[in-house]
Design a protein around this motif. Structure first.
Motif, mmCIF file in Angstrom:
data_model
loop_
_atom_site.group_PDB
_atom_site.id
_atom_site.type_symbol
_atom_site.label_atom_id
_atom_site.label_comp_id
_atom_site.label_asym_id
_atom_site.label_seq_id
_atom_site.Cartn_x
_atom_site.Cartn_y
_atom_site.Cartn_z
ATOM 1 N N ALA A 132 25.025 27.025 40.661
ATOM 2 C CA ALA A 132 25.764 26.853 41.922
ATOM 3 C C ALA A 132 27.242 26.583 41.622
ATOM 4 O O ALA A 132 28.145 27.119 42.279
ATOM 5 C CB ALA A 132 25.150 25.724 42.734
ATOM 6 N N LYS A 133 27.501 25.756 40.592
ATOM 7 C CA LYS A 133 28.883 25.433 40.207
ATOM 8 C C LYS A 133 29.605 26.684 39.702
ATOM 9 O O LYS A 133 30.777 26.922 40.041
ATOM 10 C CB LYS A 133 28.880 24.353 39.110
ATOM 11 N N ALA A 134 28.911 27.481 38.907
ATOM 12 C CA ALA A 134 29.511 28.705 38.358
ATOM 13 C C ALA A 134 29.919 29.659 39.475
ATOM 14 O O ALA A 134 31.016 30.242 39.444
ATOM 15 C CB ALA A 134 28.525 29.388 37.414
ATOM 16 N N GLN A 241 11.152 34.348 21.631
ATOM 17 C CA GLN A 241 12.195 33.460 21.113
ATOM 18 C C GLN A 241 11.506 32.157 20.703
ATOM 19 O O GLN A 241 11.506 31.165 21.427
ATOM 20 C CB GLN A 241 13.307 33.266 22.148
ATOM 21 N N TYR A 242 10.888 32.220 19.517
ATOM 22 C CA TYR A 242 10.044 31.113 19.054
ATOM 23 C C TYR A 242 10.869 29.899 18.648
ATOM 24 O O TYR A 242 10.360 28.793 18.571
ATOM 25 C CB TYR A 242 9.169 31.584 17.888
ATOM 26 N N LYS A 243 12.146 30.119 18.398
ATOM 27 C CA LYS A 243 13.054 29.021 18.095
ATOM 28 C C LYS A 243 14.366 29.359 18.782
ATOM 29 O O LYS A 243 14.815 30.504 18.752
ATOM 30 C CB LYS A 243 13.262 28.921 16.580
ATOM 31 N N GLY A 244 14.968 28.357 19.434
ATOM 32 C CA GLY A 244 16.267 28.608 20.047
ATOM 33 C C GLY A 244 16.193 29.508 21.262
ATOM 34 O O GLY A 244 16.927 30.477 21.378
ATOM 35 N N GLY A 245 15.273 29.205 22.185
ATOM 36 C CA GLY A 245 15.176 29.968 23.433
ATOM 37 C C GLY A 245 16.500 29.956 24.198
ATOM 38 O O GLY A 245 17.384 29.151 23.913
ATOM 39 N N ASP A 246 16.610 30.859 25.148
ATOM 40 C CA ASP A 246 17.903 31.098 25.790
ATOM 41 C C ASP A 246 17.745 31.145 27.304
ATOM 42 O O ASP A 246 16.779 31.695 27.809
ATOM 43 C CB ASP A 246 18.426 32.454 25.285
ATOM 44 N N ASN A 247 18.690 30.539 28.017
ATOM 45 C CA ASN A 247 18.756 30.706 29.471
ATOM 46 C C ASN A 247 20.236 30.624 29.820
ATOM 47 O O ASN A 247 20.679 29.753 30.555
ATOM 48 C CB ASN A 247 17.957 29.608 30.184
ATOM 49 N N SER A 248 21.004 31.538 29.230
ATOM 50 C CA SER A 248 22.458 31.430 29.364
ATOM 51 C C SER A 248 23.063 32.716 29.916
ATOM 52 O O SER A 248 22.454 33.782 29.857
ATOM 53 C CB SER A 248 23.092 31.111 28.009
ATOM 54 N N THR A 249 24.263 32.559 30.432
ATOM 55 C CA THR A 249 25.017 33.680 30.997
ATOM 56 C C THR A 249 26.480 33.499 30.607
ATOM 57 O O THR A 249 26.991 32.380 30.656
ATOM 58 C CB THR A 249 24.874 33.697 32.537
ATOM 59 N N VAL A 250 27.117 34.591 30.206
ATOM 60 C CA VAL A 250 28.545 34.557 29.887
ATOM 61 C C VAL A 250 29.237 35.670 30.667
ATOM 62 O O VAL A 250 28.744 36.807 30.704
ATOM 63 C CB VAL A 250 28.808 34.728 28.370
ATOM 64 N N LEU A 251 30.338 35.325 31.318
ATOM 65 C CA LEU A 251 31.120 36.313 32.074
ATOM 66 C C LEU A 251 32.511 36.411 31.457
ATOM 67 O O LEU A 251 33.199 35.398 31.301
ATOM 68 C CB LEU A 251 31.283 35.868 33.533
ATOM 69 N N TRP A 252 32.918 37.624 31.105
ATOM 70 C CA TRP A 252 34.269 37.852 30.626
ATOM 71 C C TRP A 252 35.075 38.444 31.775
ATOM 72 O O TRP A 252 34.728 39.504 32.307
ATOM 73 C CB TRP A 252 34.265 38.798 29.424
ATOM 74 N N MET A 258 33.753 32.567 31.296
ATOM 75 C CA MET A 258 32.925 31.468 31.789
ATOM 76 C C MET A 258 31.605 31.494 31.047
ATOM 77 O O MET A 258 30.936 32.524 30.997
ATOM 78 C CB MET A 258 32.659 31.580 33.293
ATOM 79 N N LYS A 259 31.235 30.336 30.462
ATOM 80 C CA LYS A 259 29.979 30.216 29.723
ATOM 81 C C LYS A 259 29.063 29.264 30.478
ATOM 82 O O LYS A 259 29.460 28.129 30.769
ATOM 83 C CB LYS A 259 30.247 29.682 28.313
ATOM 84 N N ILE A 260 27.865 29.719 30.783
ATOM 85 C CA ILE A 260 26.923 28.921 31.578
ATOM 86 C C ILE A 260 25.663 28.689 30.752
ATOM 87 O O ILE A 260 25.003 29.649 30.346
ATOM 88 C CB ILE A 260 26.547 29.651 32.880
ATOM 89 N N GLY A 261 25.357 27.428 30.484
ATOM 90 C CA GLY A 261 24.126 27.112 29.758
ATOM 91 C C GLY A 261 24.155 27.467 28.285
ATOM 92 O O GLY A 261 23.114 27.617 27.662
ATOM 93 N N THR A 262 25.342 27.602 27.719
ATOM 94 C CA THR A 262 25.424 27.953 26.292
ATOM 95 C C THR A 262 25.421 26.722 25.397
ATOM 96 O O THR A 262 25.061 26.802 24.237
ATOM 97 C CB THR A 262 26.694 28.786 25.987
#
Length: 339
Positions: A132-134, A241-252, A258-262
């Motif tokens: 929501a903030k993003a 993704q057995y190690k280091g799962g991901d739920n991120s988004t990056v916008l250039w 903007m990096k979200i959840g990184t």
């Protein structure tokens, strides 16, 4: 104020961990019935939260007058149960993917319209505070136009999450229809549409079963998307993704990134071309290990109480599903698919 009488159909992991406890903690809700073909599961929920248990949704709808139904079944039943609930005069909250085909999605929307009830899809990514903030930051214009992006959702797979472990319906193609794309990919197609306030115009994809054994459903997908605005990016869904799962988004964007959840604890980071760096600590994202309230249940109840159509409507759910269906078509044909 009259309590909203709610029934839950399907008493697996998503119902036990999110829907039922969140309904139970909402002061405007009375949980009146639970249905599951494994009747013991429904009975366990009834024992814990009150209400009656049923072995089938048909029996539940025939015997209970409810205001709303949460549909937490395997994917192939989403449309059938949602339409039956709407025909019984109940508002419907359905888990994602809302359906397994466009036709099913359209039938669900039509059933809700015909019966004068709401249909909402459980796309909780929109409601997570960092997301929501993003969106708010993007709408402020400080980053300028979004040019390229990547969005991803990956974890070790449903065997660690589902109440049935490795024997879960998630791995049975006839019940799941789609794997990681239906579980995680559709979250991200919905999120990128919401975040950018834009629609996907073209999709290309590689979708495979790379590592999960004994299943025909996909465990990995990498898609390329072109938005109507012209922005291009990637969407990744993974169950390996057995190690280091991901739920991120990056916008250039024109004026920065903007990096979200990184980064943990720094949910949204904005780095502008003028050298400014902004950090926003706005609350964590829900994960399978750390359940924070999804916001979906409260938004659904609020819609009913205020007689306001839900923002995550059937139409919205269908558009997000159609992106995923186009990705499967691209994989099958080897072509870029236009929406």
């Amino acid at each position: 104020m009259k309590l909203v009488r709610v029934a839950v159909v399907g008493c697996g992991a998503i119902a036990q961990r999110r829907h039922i406890p969140e309904f139970a903690s909402n002061p405007n809700v009375e949980l009146v019935a639970f249905a599951d073909p494994v009747i013991e599961r429904a009975q366990e929920m009834a024992n814990q939260y009150g209400g009656k248990s049923y072995a089938s949704y048909e029996d539940l709808l025939a015997n209970e007058k409810v205001d709303a139904v949460s549909v937490c079944t395997p994917n192939y039943l989403h449309a059938t149960v949602s339409i039956a609930a709407a025909n019984a005069g109940a508002h419907v909250l359905v888990e994602k993917p809302m359906a397994t085909t466009s036709e099913e999605g359209e039938q669900m929307i039509e059933a809700a319209r015909r019966n004068g009830v709401y249909l909402m899809v459980g796309h909780n990514q929109r409601l997570m505070p960092p997301h929501a903030k993003a969106r708010e930051l993007l709408e402020s214009g400080k980053l300028g136009k979004v040019l390229t992006f990547r969005t991803a959702f990956g974890h070790p797979g449903p065997e660690g999450w589902s109440v049935d472990g490795g024997d879960s319906w998630f791995f049975r193609k006839e019940e799941a229809i789609m794997g990681a794309m239906g579980d995680l990919g559709v979250h991200k197609s919905d999120f990128i549409r919401y975040l950018l306030g834009d629609e996907v115009s073209e999709v290309g994809s590689f979708i495979s079963t790379l590592h999960k054994e004994g299943t025909q459903v996909d465990d990995n997908a990498t898609c390329i998307l072109r938005m109507k605005s012209g922005a291009i990016g990637t969407l990744v869904a993974s169950w390996t993704q057995y190690k280091g799962g991901d739920n991120s988004t990056v916008l250039w964007c024109e004026n920065g990134v903007m990096k979200i959840g990184t980064e943990s604890g720094e949910e949204v980071i904005v780095e502008l071309t003028n050298g400014t760096v902004e950090h926003y600590k706005v609350g964590a994202m829900a994960t399978n290990e750390k359940q924070v309230p999804s916001g979906v249940i409260d938004a659904f109840v609020e819609s009913i109480l205020t007689n306001t159509p839900p923002s995550i409507s059937g139409e919205e759910g269908l558009r997000s599903l159609q992106v995923i269906l186009a990705a499967f078509e691209s994989q099958a044909t080897g072509k870029i698919v236009s929406l």
